[in-house]
Motif scaffolding. Structure first.
Motif, PDB file in Angstrom:
ATOM      1  N   LYS A   3       0.843  -1.175   0.000  1.00 24.54           N
ATOM      2  CA  LYS A   3       0.000   0.000   0.000  1.00 24.54           C
ATOM      3  C   LYS A   3       0.889   1.239   0.000  1.00 24.54           C
ATOM      4  O   LYS A   3       2.102   1.157   0.098  1.00 24.54           O
ATOM      5  CB  LYS A   3      -0.915  -0.016   1.219  1.00 24.54           C
ATOM      6  N   ASP A   4       0.256   2.395  -0.095  1.00 23.99           N
ATOM      7  CA  ASP A   4       0.979   3.665  -0.112  1.00 23.99           C
ATOM      8  C   ASP A   4       1.828   3.794   1.146  1.00 23.99           C
ATOM      9  O   ASP A   4       1.300   3.788   2.257  1.00 23.99           O
ATOM     10  CB  ASP A   4      -0.032   4.808  -0.205  1.00 23.99           C
ATOM     11  N   PRO A   5       3.152   3.921   1.013  1.00 28.37           N
ATOM     12  CA  PRO A   5       4.024   3.976   2.187  1.00 28.37           C
ATOM     13  C   PRO A   5       3.813   5.218   3.046  1.00 28.37           C
ATOM     14  O   PRO A   5       4.256   5.258   4.173  1.00 28.37           O
ATOM     15  CB  PRO A   5       5.434   3.932   1.603  1.00 28.37           C
ATOM     16  N   LEU A   6       3.129   6.228   2.517  1.00 31.51           N
ATOM     17  CA  LEU A   6       2.894   7.428   3.307  1.00 31.51           C
ATOM     18  C   LEU A   6       1.701   7.260   4.239  1.00 31.51           C
ATOM     19  O   LEU A   6       1.506   8.053   5.149  1.00 31.51           O
ATOM     20  CB  LEU A   6       2.661   8.634   2.382  1.00 31.51           C
ATOM     21  N   ASN A   7       0.891   6.232   4.020  1.00 30.05           N
ATOM     22  CA  ASN A   7      -0.273   5.977   4.864  1.00 30.05           C
ATOM     23  C   ASN A   7       0.057   4.918   5.893  1.00 30.05           C
ATOM     24  O   ASN A   7       0.319   3.772   5.534  1.00 30.05           O
ATOM     25  CB  ASN A   7      -1.466   5.518   4.014  1.00 30.05           C
ATOM     26  N   PRO A   8      -0.007   5.278   7.178  1.00 32.36           N
ATOM     27  CA  PRO A   8       0.239   4.256   8.197  1.00 32.36           C
ATOM     28  C   PRO A   8      -0.921   3.270   8.244  1.00 32.36           C
ATOM     29  O   PRO A   8      -2.047   3.605   7.879  1.00 32.36           O
ATOM     30  CB  PRO A   8       0.339   5.065   9.485  1.00 32.36           C
ATOM     31  N   PRO A   9      -0.662   2.065   8.694  1.00 30.27           N
ATOM     32  CA  PRO A   9      -1.739   1.066   8.803  1.00 30.27           C
ATOM     33  C   PRO A   9      -2.795   1.524   9.801  1.00 30.27           C
ATOM     34  O   PRO A   9      -2.518   2.303  10.717  1.00 30.27           O
ATOM     35  CB  PRO A   9      -1.029  -0.180   9.310  1.00 30.27           C
ATOM     36  N   ALA A  10      -3.996   1.020   9.640  1.00 29.39           N
ATOM     37  CA  ALA A  10      -5.104   1.385  10.519  1.00 29.39           C
ATOM     38  C   ALA A  10      -4.954   0.775  11.910  1.00 29.39           C
ATOM     39  O   ALA A  10      -5.444   1.332  12.887  1.00 29.39           O
ATOM     40  CB  ALA A  10      -6.415   0.951   9.893  1.00 29.39           C
ATOM     41  N   SER A  11      -4.282  -0.368  11.988  1.00 32.17           N
ATOM     42  CA  SER A  11      -4.145  -1.060  13.268  1.00 32.17           C
ATOM     43  C   SER A  11      -2.939  -1.991  13.225  1.00 32.17           C
ATOM     44  O   SER A  11      -2.360  -2.226  12.163  1.00 32.17           O
ATOM     45  CB  SER A  11      -5.407  -1.884  13.557  1.00 32.17           C
ATOM     46  N   TYR A  12      -2.619  -2.537  14.382  1.00 35.41           N
ATOM     47  CA  TYR A  12      -1.543  -3.524  14.474  1.00 35.41           C
ATOM     48  C   TYR A  12      -1.866  -4.721  13.596  1.00 35.41           C
ATOM     49  O   TYR A  12      -1.014  -5.219  12.860  1.00 35.41           O
ATOM     50  CB  TYR A  12      -1.359  -3.948  15.936  1.00 35.41           C
ATOM     51  N   GLU A  13      -3.116  -5.164  13.664  1.00 34.66           N
ATOM     52  CA  GLU A  13      -3.529  -6.338  12.898  1.00 34.66           C
ATOM     53  C   GLU A  13      -3.429  -6.091  11.401  1.00 34.66           C
ATOM     54  O   GLU A  13      -3.001  -6.965  10.645  1.00 34.66           O
ATOM     55  CB  GLU A  13      -4.960  -6.751  13.277  1.00 34.66           C
ATOM     56  N   ALA A  14      -3.813  -4.897  10.960  1.00 38.47           N
ATOM     57  CA  ALA A  14      -3.726  -4.554   9.538  1.00 38.47           C
ATOM     58  C   ALA A  14      -2.272  -4.516   9.093  1.00 38.47           C
ATOM     59  O   ALA A  14      -1.926  -4.980   8.005  1.00 38.47           O
ATOM     60  CB  ALA A  14      -4.406  -3.216   9.275  1.00 38.47           C
ATOM     61  N   ALA A  15      -1.398  -3.961   9.951  1.00 37.45           N
ATOM     62  CA  ALA A  15       0.030  -3.891   9.623  1.00 37.45           C
ATOM     63  C   ALA A  15       0.619  -5.292   9.535  1.00 37.45           C
ATOM     64  O   ALA A  15       1.391  -5.595   8.616  1.00 37.45           O
ATOM     65  CB  ALA A  15       0.771  -3.070  10.672  1.00 37.45           C
ATOM     66  N   LEU A  16       0.248  -6.144  10.459  1.00 38.66           N
ATOM     67  CA  LEU A  16       0.772  -7.508  10.472  1.00 38.66           C
ATOM     68  C   LEU A  16       0.304  -8.277   9.236  1.00 38.66           C
ATOM     69  O   LEU A  16       1.094  -8.987   8.606  1.00 38.66           O
ATOM     70  CB  LEU A  16       0.341  -8.221  11.749  1.00 38.66           C
ATOM     71  N   GLU A  17      -0.955  -8.106   8.870  1.00 38.32           N
ATOM     72  CA  GLU A  17      -1.480  -8.786   7.687  1.00 38.32           C
ATOM     73  C   GLU A  17      -0.764  -8.303   6.423  1.00 38.32           C
ATOM     74  O   GLU A  17      -0.368  -9.119   5.578  1.00 38.32           O
ATOM     75  CB  GLU A  17      -2.980  -8.536   7.556  1.00 38.32           C
ATOM     76  N   GLU A  18      -0.582  -6.986   6.310  1.00 34.07           N
ATOM     77  CA  GLU A  18       0.122  -6.452   5.138  1.00 34.07           C
ATOM     78  C   GLU A  18       1.565  -6.943   5.103  1.00 34.07           C
ATOM     79  O   GLU A  18       2.089  -7.302   4.046  1.00 34.07           O
ATOM     80  CB  GLU A  18       0.086  -4.923   5.139  1.00 34.07           C
ATOM     81  N   LEU A  19       2.200  -6.987   6.262  1.00 34.03           N
ATOM     82  CA  LEU A  19       3.585  -7.454   6.342  1.00 34.03           C
ATOM     83  C   LEU A  19       3.697  -8.917   5.921  1.00 34.03           C
ATOM     84  O   LEU A  19       4.601  -9.286   5.166  1.00 34.03           O
ATOM     85  CB  LEU A  19       4.122  -7.254   7.755  1.00 34.03           C
ATOM     86  N   GLU A  20       2.770  -9.744   6.370  1.00 29.94           N
ATOM     87  CA  GLU A  20       2.783 -11.158   5.994  1.00 29.94           C
ATOM     88  C   GLU A  20       2.610 -11.330   4.484  1.00 29.94           C
ATOM     89  O   GLU A  20       3.301 -12.138   3.850  1.00 29.94           O
ATOM     90  CB  GLU A  20       1.689 -11.918   6.742  1.00 29.94           C
ATOM     91  N   GLN A  21       1.704 -10.562   3.892  1.00 37.03           N
ATOM     92  CA  GLN A  21       1.493 -10.630   2.448  1.00 37.03           C
ATOM     93  C   GLN A  21       2.735 -10.155   1.696  1.00 37.03           C
ATOM     94  O   GLN A  21       3.132 -10.753   0.688  1.00 37.03           O
ATOM     95  CB  GLN A  21       0.282  -9.788   2.048  1.00 37.03           C
ATOM     96  N   LEU A  22       3.343  -9.105   2.203  1.00 38.70           N
ATOM     97  CA  LEU A  22       4.539  -8.561   1.580  1.00 38.70           C
ATOM     98  C   LEU A  22       5.690  -9.555   1.614  1.00 38.70           C
ATOM     99  O   LEU A  22       6.401  -9.734   0.622  1.00 38.70           O
ATOM    100  CB  LEU A  22       4.924  -7.261   2.294  1.00 38.70           C
ATOM    101  N   VAL A  23       5.850 -10.238   2.725  1.00 38.64           N
ATOM    102  CA  VAL A  23       6.909 -11.247   2.849  1.00 38.64           C
ATOM    103  C   VAL A  23       6.693 -12.366   1.830  1.00 38.64           C
ATOM    104  O   VAL A  23       7.638 -12.817   1.178  1.00 38.64           O
ATOM    105  CB  VAL A  23       6.985 -11.792   4.289  1.00 38.64           C
ATOM    106  N   GLN A  24       5.451 -12.796   1.668  1.00 40.21           N
ATOM    107  CA  GLN A  24       5.160 -13.844   0.691  1.00 40.21           C
ATOM    108  C   GLN A  24       5.541 -13.404  -0.716  1.00 40.21           C
ATOM    109  O   GLN A  24       6.126 -14.178  -1.486  1.00 40.21           O
ATOM    110  CB  GLN A  24       3.684 -14.223   0.736  1.00 40.21           C
ATOM    111  N   VAL A  25       5.208 -12.166  -1.068  1.00 36.69           N
ATOM    112  CA  VAL A  25       5.515 -11.657  -2.408  1.00 36.69           C
ATOM    113  C   VAL A  25       7.029 -11.556  -2.596  1.00 36.69           C
ATOM    114  O   VAL A  25       7.566 -11.966  -3.629  1.00 36.69           O
ATOM    115  CB  VAL A  25       4.842 -10.285  -2.637  1.00 36.69           C
ATOM    116  N   ILE A  26       7.723 -11.051  -1.599  1.00 38.16           N
ATOM    117  CA  ILE A  26       9.183 -10.901  -1.696  1.00 38.16           C
ATOM    118  C   ILE A  26       9.845 -12.276  -1.794  1.00 38.16           C
ATOM    119  O   ILE A  26      10.744 -12.481  -2.607  1.00 38.16           O
ATOM    120  CB  ILE A  26       9.726 -10.095  -0.498  1.00 38.16           C
ATOM    121  N   GLU A  27       9.396 -13.217  -0.967  1.00 38.23           N
ATOM    122  CA  GLU A  27       9.996 -14.553  -0.975  1.00 38.23           C
ATOM    123  C   GLU A  27       9.707 -15.331  -2.254  1.00 38.23           C
ATOM    124  O   GLU A  27      10.417 -16.282  -2.568  1.00 38.23           O
ATOM    125  CB  GLU A  27       9.520 -15.348   0.240  1.00 38.23           C
ATOM    126  N   SER A  28       8.695 -14.916  -2.999  1.00 38.54           N
ATOM    127  CA  SER A  28       8.372 -15.617  -4.243  1.00 38.54           C
ATOM    128  C   SER A  28       9.486 -15.447  -5.279  1.00 38.54           C
ATOM    129  O   SER A  28       9.599 -16.250  -6.196  1.00 38.54           O
ATOM    130  CB  SER A  28       7.045 -15.115  -4.818  1.00 38.54           C
TER     131      SER A  28
END
Length: 75
Positions: A3-28
């Motif tokens: 997502k847009d790096p200038l926008n902080p996540p709405a919550s801890y859970e949202a940040a964690l979910e985005e981080l997990e998805q990002l790791v999967q994409v990077i590791e691919s």
């Protein structure tokens, strides 16, 4: 991807979910180098956000436990 790096996540859970998805994409291994760098930077931002939230919660728990952090034992 991220997502847009200038926008902080709405919550801890949202940040964690985005981080997990990002790791999967990077590791691919399917990202071009520039997107890989952008993804890594966003991941670092998300990680800092999560750590900050966890530190804040830990401080609140210390206050509730009168200044001493008690070990947690699962029941």
């Amino acid at each position: 991807m991220a997502k847009d790096p200038l926008n902080p996540p709405a919550s801890y859970e949202a940040a964690l979910e985005e981080l997990e998805q990002l790791v999967q994409v990077i590791e691919s291994g399917q990202l071009p180098l520039e997107q890989l760098l952008t993804g890594y930077q966003r991941g670092a931002e998300l990680l800092a956000f999560c750590r900050g939230r966890l530190d804040a919660v830990e401080q609140q728990i210390k206050l509730l436990d009168e200044g001493s952090l008690k070990p947690w034992a699962p029941q």
